[in-house]
Design a protein around this motif. Structure first.
Motif, PDB file in Angstrom:
ATOM      1  N   ILE A 112       0.827  -1.211   0.000  1.00  0.00           N
ATOM      2  CA  ILE A 112       0.000   0.000   0.000  1.00  0.00           C
ATOM      3  C   ILE A 112       0.860   1.259   0.000  1.00  0.00           C
ATOM      4  CG2 ILE A 112      -1.671   1.337   1.347  1.00  0.00           C
ATOM      5  CD1 ILE A 112      -2.791  -1.356   2.358  1.00  0.00           C
ATOM      6  N   SER A 113       1.886   1.287   0.855  1.00  0.00           N
ATOM      7  CA  SER A 113       2.733   2.486   0.941  1.00  0.00           C
ATOM      8  C   SER A 113       3.514   2.710  -0.345  1.00  0.00           C
ATOM      9  CB  SER A 113       3.692   2.369   2.138  1.00  0.00           C
ATOM     10  OG  SER A 113       4.629   1.343   1.938  1.00  0.00           O
ATOM     11  N   ASN A 114       4.043   1.642  -0.935  1.00  0.00           N
ATOM     12  CA  ASN A 114       4.806   1.781  -2.182  1.00  0.00           C
ATOM     13  C   ASN A 114       3.933   2.260  -3.336  1.00  0.00           C
ATOM     14  OD1 ASN A 114       7.602   1.134  -1.740  1.00  0.00           O
ATOM     15  ND2 ASN A 114       6.977  -0.952  -1.302  1.00  0.00           N
ATOM     16  N   SER A 115       2.709   1.756  -3.409  1.00  0.00           N
ATOM     17  CA  SER A 115       1.787   2.178  -4.475  1.00  0.00           C
ATOM     18  C   SER A 115       1.510   3.673  -4.387  1.00  0.00           C
ATOM     19  CB  SER A 115       0.473   1.391  -4.378  1.00  0.00           C
ATOM     20  OG  SER A 115       0.691   0.002  -4.539  1.00  0.00           O
ATOM     21  N   SER A 116       1.289   4.151  -3.162  1.00  0.00           N
ATOM     22  CA  SER A 116       1.006   5.578  -2.953  1.00  0.00           C
ATOM     23  C   SER A 116       2.208   6.436  -3.338  1.00  0.00           C
ATOM     24  CB  SER A 116       0.633   5.831  -1.487  1.00  0.00           C
ATOM     25  OG  SER A 116      -0.466   5.042  -1.103  1.00  0.00           O
ATOM     26  N   LEU A 117       3.398   6.004  -2.952  1.00  0.00           N
ATOM     27  CA  LEU A 117       4.606   6.784  -3.234  1.00  0.00           C
ATOM     28  C   LEU A 117       4.932   6.825  -4.723  1.00  0.00           C
ATOM     29  CD1 LEU A 117       6.917   5.668  -0.276  1.00  0.00           C
ATOM     30  CD2 LEU A 117       5.805   7.882  -0.596  1.00  0.00           C
ATOM     31  N   ILE A 137       2.810   6.810  -7.262  1.00  0.00           N
ATOM     32  CA  ILE A 137       1.909   7.785  -7.888  1.00  0.00           C
ATOM     33  C   ILE A 137       2.389   9.207  -7.600  1.00  0.00           C
ATOM     34  CG2 ILE A 137      -0.440   8.697  -7.872  1.00  0.00           C
ATOM     35  CD1 ILE A 137      -1.385   5.824  -7.218  1.00  0.00           C
ATOM     36  N   MET A 138       2.727   9.452  -6.333  1.00  0.00           N
ATOM     37  CA  MET A 138       3.155  10.784  -5.911  1.00  0.00           C
ATOM     38  C   MET A 138       4.447  11.196  -6.612  1.00  0.00           C
ATOM     39  SD  MET A 138       3.656  12.089  -1.984  1.00  0.00           S
ATOM     40  CE  MET A 138       4.934  10.858  -1.630  1.00  0.00           C
ATOM     41  N   SER A 160      10.850   3.052  -6.448  1.00  0.00           N
ATOM     42  CA  SER A 160       9.657   2.658  -5.701  1.00  0.00           C
ATOM     43  C   SER A 160       8.853   1.599  -6.452  1.00  0.00           C
ATOM     44  CB  SER A 160       8.767   3.886  -5.431  1.00  0.00           C
ATOM     45  OG  SER A 160       9.391   4.751  -4.511  1.00  0.00           O
ATOM     46  N   SER A 172       8.511  11.341   1.392  1.00  0.00           N
ATOM     47  CA  SER A 172       8.695   9.942   1.011  1.00  0.00           C
ATOM     48  C   SER A 172       9.666   9.241   1.947  1.00  0.00           C
ATOM     49  CB  SER A 172       9.221   9.870  -0.430  1.00  0.00           C
ATOM     50  OG  SER A 172       9.587   8.552  -0.772  1.00  0.00           O
TER      51      SER A 172
END
Length: 301
Positions: free
Chosen positions: A13-18, A20-21, A41, A119
């Motif tokens: 979950i955290s890697n997916s968010s980072l 995109i950002m 990432s 990040s």
């Protein structure tokens, strides 16, 4: 749900968010170092997915096809993750070199370094959790995933610092130079990870410190005739130890069995997830089978 699986899910979950950002900010600013971090990432996400499935499989109990359990799936995942790191590093070096030659400037370093420090903070917290669960469960897959994120902490902080320096000095060539430095740092970590993950696949012995614990335990309960043919290996978080333990020929079977139980019990308390196999041998009168101990100590002489 298994604690290892839950933690691997958090990493996904955290890697997916980072990703995109970083992609959004990297495209907006035109920063190759931020885009290289997005690629990093992405590799971390792939590693997290591999880790998720490997810990899920490795947590299954032994079965007919896998009588020693499924622990090596974690070691295989560690090798795959290290290969992903190598691939990402080479790609980053190529793209950064192109940018260094072209001399293209970035658009906004301010937004870039703010995102990079954010990040780094997120990855530090997640990697800290991964390391904690990895150490608790002796999980190679989670340890590899934690290593990925910890390198991302350093690289994101490095990119953030570089973008801050660009904002202060207006030296835009620092951007691709920082990206290359990050890639070389990641390559070094990949080498360490590959060795740690590959060793169990070829049944490398346990560490010297673990061997010392094992030999001290055997000597503590040994009947005095010694031991030999000590072999050790690791599969996932499971340790396997087998040896030949020499007993006086006239010792009662029940007493010999109790000694073996004591050795197995103490090894299990000292080294987590350890399975011990002991082959009993009678000591000859001339002590030819007395193994590693001094023959003068043999109680059957």
């Amino acid at each position: 749900m298994d604690e290892r699986v839950k933690t691997a899910t958090l990493s996904i979950i955290s890697n997916s968010s980072l990703i995109i950002m970083k992609l959004i900010v990297g495209i907006f600013t035109g920063s190759v170092s931020i885009l290289s971090e997005a690629i990093h990432s992405t590799m971390d996400l792939a590693a997290s997915i591999i880790s998720f499935f490997s810990v899920k499989i490795s947590s299954k109990p032994a079965d007919k096809e896998h009588p020693y359990g499924h622990g090596k799936f974690e070691d295989v995942s560690g090798v795959l993750e290290s290969i992903l790191i190598f691939t990402a590093s080479i790609f980053i070096i190529i793209e950064a070199s192109k940018r260094l030659i072209s001399g293209k400037e970035i658009n906004s370093s301010t937004l870039g370094f703010l995102i990079m420090f954010l990040s780094a903070t997120i990855n530090f917290l997640v990697s800290k959790r991964l390391y904690k669960v990895a150490e608790k469960n002796d999980s190679m897959a989670l340890r590899a995933d934690a290593l990925h994120l910890r390198t991302d902490v350093y690289s994101s902080a490095g990119v953030g610092l570089g973008l801050f320096l660009i904002w202060v000095t207006n030296l835009h060539f620092l951007d691709p130079l920082i990206a290359i430095f990050i890639a070389l740092f990641i390559l070094k970590e990949a080498v360490n990870l590959l060795k740690s993950a590959f060793d169990p696949l070829v049944d490398v012995k346990l560490s010297d410190s673990e061997i010392s614990i094992i030999t001290n335990t055997i000597s503590k309960y040994s009947p005095g005739c010694g031991f030999h043919k000590l072999r050790t290996r690791k599969s996932g978080n499971e340790r396997y130890v087998d040896l030949h333990l020499v007993f006086p020929g006239n010792m009662h079977m029940k007493k010999a069995h109790d000694i073996c139980d004591n050795i197995e019990s103490e090894m299990g308390n000292s080294l987590k997830n350890t399975e011990v196999m002991i082959h009993l041998e009678p000591c000859n009168n001339d002590c030819r089978n007395c193994g590693l101990l001094n023959k003068s100590k043999c109680k059957n002489r």
